[in-house]
Motif scaffolding. Structure first.
Motif, short mmCIF file in Angstrom:
data_model
loop_
_atom_site.label_atom_id
_atom_site.label_comp_id
_atom_site.label_asym_id
_atom_site.label_seq_id
_atom_site.Cartn_x
_atom_site.Cartn_y
_atom_site.Cartn_z
N ASP A 44 12.67 -0.86 -2.85
CA ASP A 44 11.47 -0.03 -2.97
C ASP A 44 10.32 -0.81 -3.61
N LEU A 45 10.65 -1.63 -4.60
CA LEU A 45 9.63 -2.43 -5.26
C LEU A 45 9.03 -3.45 -4.29
N ALA A 46 9.88 -4.07 -3.47
CA ALA A 46 9.38 -5.04 -2.49
C ALA A 46 8.51 -4.36 -1.44
N LEU A 47 8.91 -3.17 -0.99
CA LEU A 47 8.09 -2.44 -0.02
C LEU A 47 6.75 -2.02 -0.60
N ASP A 48 6.77 -1.57 -1.85
CA ASP A 48 5.52 -1.21 -2.51
C ASP A 48 4.60 -2.41 -2.64
N ASP A 49 5.17 -3.58 -2.99
CA ASP A 49 4.36 -4.80 -3.08
C ASP A 49 3.77 -5.16 -1.72
N HIS A 50 4.57 -5.03 -0.66
CA HIS A 50 4.08 -5.36 0.68
C HIS A 50 2.92 -4.44 1.08
N ILE A 51 3.08 -3.16 0.82
CA ILE A 51 2.02 -2.20 1.14
C ILE A 51 0.77 -2.51 0.34
N TYR A 52 0.95 -2.87 -0.93
CA TYR A 52 -0.21 -3.17 -1.77
C TYR A 52 -0.99 -4.35 -1.24
N PHE A 53 -0.32 -5.47 -0.98
CA PHE A 53 -1.09 -6.64 -0.56
C PHE A 53 -1.52 -6.55 0.89
N SER A 54 -0.92 -5.68 1.68
CA SER A 54 -1.41 -5.48 3.04
C SER A 54 -2.71 -4.68 3.03
N LYS A 55 -2.78 -3.69 2.17
CA LYS A 55 -3.97 -2.86 2.11
C LYS A 55 -5.09 -3.50 1.30
N GLU A 56 -4.76 -4.36 0.37
CA GLU A 56 -5.75 -5.01 -0.48
C GLU A 56 -6.00 -6.44 -0.04
#
Length: 72
Positions: A44-56
Motif C-alpha cells: 500500500d505504501l508503494a502504491l501510494d508513493d507511485h500515485i503521488y509522484f505520478s500526479k505530482e
C-alpha cells in the motif's frame, strides 16, 4: 426559574460529554502494535508513493515523473 434550571442542566450535560477525550493509558498498547501503524502494509505504501509522484510530476520529486494521469 424552570427555564434557568433547564439551561443549567443542558449545559452540564453538554460539557460532561467532552470530559473523556483522548486515549487512556491502558489503551496505548493497542495503538503501539506494528499492524496499527499507518505504513504497516509495504505494498500500500508503494502504491501510494507511485500515485503521488505520478500526479505530482511537474514538481520534480522522485525517480521519474509521470504526466499526471497515473498511466506510466
Amino acid at each position: 426559574m424552570l427555564k434557568l434550571a433547564l439551561v443549567a442542566v443542558t449545559l452540564i450535560i453538554g460539557l460532561s460529554g467532552c470530559s473523556n477525550l483522548g486515549v487512556q493509558p491502558w489503551e496505548k498498547g493497542q495503538l503501539a502494535r506494528a499492524d496499527m501503524a499507518l505504513d504497516s502494509e509495504k505494498l500500500d505504501l508503494a502504491l501510494d508513493d507511485h500515485i503521488y509522484f505520478s500526479k505530482e510530476g511537474s514538481s520534480g520529486g522522485r525517480a521519474f515523473a509521470g504526466g499526471g494521469c497515473g498511466c506510466n
